[in-house]
Design a protein around this motif. Structure first.
Motif, PDB file in Angstrom:
ATOM      1  N   ALA A  59       0.816  -1.215   0.000  1.00 60.10           N
ATOM      2  CA  ALA A  59       0.000   0.000   0.000  1.00 60.10           C
ATOM      3  C   ALA A  59       0.850   1.268   0.000  1.00 60.10           C
ATOM      4  CB  ALA A  59      -0.932   0.006   1.214  1.00 60.10           C
ATOM      5  N   PHE A  60       2.146   1.158   0.342  1.00 60.53           N
ATOM      6  CA  PHE A  60       3.020   2.330   0.300  1.00 60.53           C
ATOM      7  C   PHE A  60       3.524   2.617  -1.109  1.00 60.53           C
ATOM      8  CE2 PHE A  60       4.428   1.624   4.982  1.00 60.53           C
ATOM      9  CZ  PHE A  60       3.216   2.110   5.414  1.00 60.53           C
ATOM     10  N   GLY A  61       3.206   1.745  -2.080  1.00 59.69           N
ATOM     11  CA  GLY A  61       3.616   1.943  -3.462  1.00 59.69           C
ATOM     12  C   GLY A  61       2.454   2.412  -4.316  1.00 59.69           C
ATOM     13  N   ILE A  62       2.728   2.658  -5.589  1.00 58.84           N
ATOM     14  CA  ILE A  62       1.680   3.100  -6.502  1.00 58.84           C
ATOM     15  C   ILE A  62       0.610   2.019  -6.630  1.00 58.84           C
ATOM     16  CG2 ILE A  62       1.181   3.735  -8.897  1.00 58.84           C
ATOM     17  CD1 ILE A  62       2.624   5.904  -7.410  1.00 58.84           C
ATOM     18  N   ALA A  63      -0.615   2.374  -6.399  1.00 59.82           N
ATOM     19  CA  ALA A  63      -1.786   1.506  -6.587  1.00 59.82           C
ATOM     20  C   ALA A  63      -1.743   0.233  -5.749  1.00 59.82           C
ATOM     21  CB  ALA A  63      -1.944   1.127  -8.061  1.00 59.82           C
ATOM     22  N   GLY A  64      -0.837   0.161  -4.764  1.00 58.89           N
ATOM     23  CA  GLY A  64      -0.799  -1.001  -3.878  1.00 58.89           C
ATOM     24  C   GLY A  64      -0.407  -2.292  -4.554  1.00 58.89           C
ATOM     25  N   THR A  65       0.396  -2.223  -5.615  1.00 62.55           N
ATOM     26  CA  THR A  65       0.739  -3.429  -6.368  1.00 62.55           C
ATOM     27  C   THR A  65       1.978  -4.140  -5.849  1.00 62.55           C
ATOM     28  OG1 THR A  65       2.120  -2.176  -7.923  1.00 62.55           O
ATOM     29  CG2 THR A  65      -0.231  -2.414  -8.461  1.00 62.55           C
ATOM     30  N   GLY A  66       2.793  -3.445  -5.054  1.00 62.28           N
ATOM     31  CA  GLY A  66       4.080  -3.995  -4.644  1.00 62.28           C
ATOM     32  C   GLY A  66       5.220  -3.480  -5.486  1.00 62.28           C
ATOM     33  N   ASP A  67       4.912  -2.822  -6.630  1.00 59.06           N
ATOM     34  CA  ASP A  67       5.943  -2.155  -7.428  1.00 59.06           C
ATOM     35  C   ASP A  67       6.345  -0.858  -6.739  1.00 59.06           C
ATOM     36  OD1 ASP A  67       5.672  -4.149  -9.299  1.00 59.06           O
ATOM     37  OD2 ASP A  67       4.256  -3.013 -10.532  1.00 59.06           O
ATOM     38  N   ASN A  68       7.520  -0.359  -7.061  1.00 60.91           N
ATOM     39  CA  ASN A  68       7.997   0.919  -6.517  1.00 60.91           C
ATOM     40  C   ASN A  68       7.927   0.951  -4.991  1.00 60.91           C
ATOM     41  OD1 ASN A  68       8.329   2.181  -9.163  1.00 60.91           O
ATOM     42  ND2 ASN A  68       6.098   2.159  -9.247  1.00 60.91           N
ATOM     43  N   LEU A  69       8.350  -0.144  -4.347  1.00 65.25           N
ATOM     44  CA  LEU A  69       8.275  -0.200  -2.881  1.00 65.25           C
ATOM     45  C   LEU A  69       9.054   0.952  -2.256  1.00 65.25           C
ATOM     46  CD1 LEU A  69       8.626  -4.025  -2.185  1.00 65.25           C
ATOM     47  CD2 LEU A  69       6.599  -2.598  -1.834  1.00 65.25           C
ATOM     48  N   TRP A  70       8.496   1.493  -1.216  1.00 65.99           N
ATOM     49  CA  TRP A  70       9.097   2.609  -0.488  1.00 65.99           C
ATOM     50  C   TRP A  70      10.412   2.158   0.131  1.00 65.99           C
ATOM     51  CZ3 TRP A  70       7.554   5.057   4.712  1.00 65.99           C
ATOM     52  CH2 TRP A  70       7.756   6.449   4.689  1.00 65.99           C
ATOM     53  N   THR A  71      11.467   2.958  -0.023  1.00 66.60           N
ATOM     54  CA  THR A  71      12.805   2.615   0.465  1.00 66.60           C
ATOM     55  C   THR A  71      13.398   3.823   1.172  1.00 66.60           C
ATOM     56  OG1 THR A  71      13.122   1.103  -1.402  1.00 66.60           O
ATOM     57  CG2 THR A  71      15.091   1.765  -0.189  1.00 66.60           C
ATOM     58  N   GLU A  72      14.001   3.594   2.323  1.00 66.29           N
ATOM     59  CA  GLU A  72      14.565   4.691   3.121  1.00 66.29           C
ATOM     60  C   GLU A  72      16.030   4.423   3.429  1.00 66.29           C
ATOM     61  OE1 GLU A  72      13.855   6.803   7.518  1.00 66.29           O
ATOM     62  OE2 GLU A  72      12.326   5.482   6.661  1.00 66.29           O
ATOM     63  N   PHE A  73      16.869   5.437   3.213  1.00 60.39           N
ATOM     64  CA  PHE A  73      18.301   5.320   3.511  1.00 60.39           C
ATOM     65  C   PHE A  73      18.785   6.646   4.073  1.00 60.39           C
ATOM     66  CE2 PHE A  73      22.798   5.795   2.368  1.00 60.39           C
ATOM     67  CZ  PHE A  73      23.318   4.653   2.953  1.00 60.39           C
ATOM     68  N   GLY A  74      19.666   6.588   5.080  1.00 57.22           N
ATOM     69  CA  GLY A  74      20.132   7.820   5.676  1.00 57.22           C
ATOM     70  C   GLY A  74      21.474   7.701   6.354  1.00 57.22           C
ATOM     71  N   ILE A 128      19.764  12.065   9.045  1.00 59.34           N
ATOM     72  CA  ILE A 128      18.954  12.607   7.971  1.00 59.34           C
ATOM     73  C   ILE A 128      18.787  11.519   6.921  1.00 59.34           C
ATOM     74  CG2 ILE A 128      20.946  13.616   6.781  1.00 59.34           C
ATOM     75  CD1 ILE A 128      17.536  15.325   6.979  1.00 59.34           C
ATOM     76  N   GLY A 129      17.537  11.224   6.570  1.00 60.03           N
ATOM     77  CA  GLY A 129      17.261  10.148   5.630  1.00 60.03           C
ATOM     78  C   GLY A 129      16.582  10.659   4.374  1.00 60.03           C
ATOM     79  N   LEU A 130      16.612   9.813   3.349  1.00 60.23           N
ATOM     80  CA  LEU A 130      15.968  10.110   2.079  1.00 60.23           C
ATOM     81  C   LEU A 130      15.098   8.920   1.708  1.00 60.23           C
ATOM     82  CD1 LEU A 130      16.038  12.332  -0.187  1.00 60.23           C
ATOM     83  CD2 LEU A 130      17.594  10.799  -1.404  1.00 60.23           C
TER      84      LEU A 130
END
Length: 237
Positions: free
Chosen positions: A62-77, A94-96
């Motif tokens: 659900a954190f990606g476009i249309a809830g498909t699992g594509d473009n999964l949200w990723t955090e790095f800092g 500080i993260g991105l």
């Protein structure tokens, strides 16, 4: 940031022997964020300061476009860990984020959206205390949209928690836990709490850096139903 690594290797031999670089990996799951592995590394710069880097693999579709699992949200800092004494660590970072949760995604010529690099920026502060009998942790992070900050896409969140525990032995500790996730900027609607959790945790810490923690309790937000629960298991080495 590589300069801080080089600085660490330039320390006198006796200073480098006091503390070594550490790396922690953890598997986490709760009933809001779902399953999310994390990692955190600390590289000594001097006797009181470490260079810090971290990452979170957000896997909830659900954190990606249309809830498909594509473009999964990723955090790095990255950041620093200050050690005033042997019991306290103060870690500003500080993260991105990359994905679509905060920015609404990158817009194509035909109006289609996809994951965006630099979706959001995350300043945060973590404070850890570990004494002979007590332990405590504070975390506060602000997730702000970095792209598409407009009236139809951008979202901002405040995520914070605090817990204080009693060490019943070198293996078992337990105590209260409070956690808040608040949607502070919500185009098209009012700012609102996503959840407000109050409960307790129990943690088992074994030799060689292994730990397991289970936390559960009630959601205090009147708009939500059900309880909360979360589990973490990992290792520091």
């Amino acid at each position: 940031m590589l300069m801080t690594v080089a600085a660490a290797t330039a320390l006198p031999a006796h200073a480098q022997e006091k503390r070594e670089a550490t790396y922690t990996v953890a598997l986490n799951q709760d009933n809001f964020f779902g399953f999310y592995p994390t990692f955190n590394g600390l590289i000594p710069v001097n006797e009181k300061v470490d260079f810090s880097f971290y990452g979170t693999f957000w896997t909830r579709p659900a954190f990606g476009i249309a809830g498909t699992g594509d473009n999964l949200w990723t955090e790095f800092g990255v950041g620093a860990a200050f050690r005033p004494n042997d019991e306290l660590i103060i870690k500003p970072q500080i993260g991105l984020t990359s994905g679509s949760l905060l920015s609404g995604g990158a817009r194509g010529a035909a109006g289609a959206r996809g994951g965006a690099f630099g979706d959001g920026i995350v300043p945060s502060l973590t404070i850890n205390y570990s004494g002979d009998q007590f332990e405590a942790e504070y975390y506060g992070g602000y997730y702000a949209a970095l792209r598409n900050r407009n009236n139809t896409s951008g979202l901002d969140f405040l995520h914070t928690w605090v817990n204080i525990g009693y060490k019943a032995s070198s293996v078992v500790s337990f105590g209260p836990h409070y956690e808040l996730l608040s949607n502070t900027r919500n185009p098209g609607g009012r700012a609102n709490k996503v959840y407000e959790w109050l409960g307790a945790y129990v943690q088992f810490t074994l030799p060689k850096g292994f730990f397991a923690r289970f936390t559960a309790g009630a959601d205090l937000d009147k708009d939500n139903t059900g309880d909360f629960y979360k589990m973490s298991v990992g290792m520091s080495f």
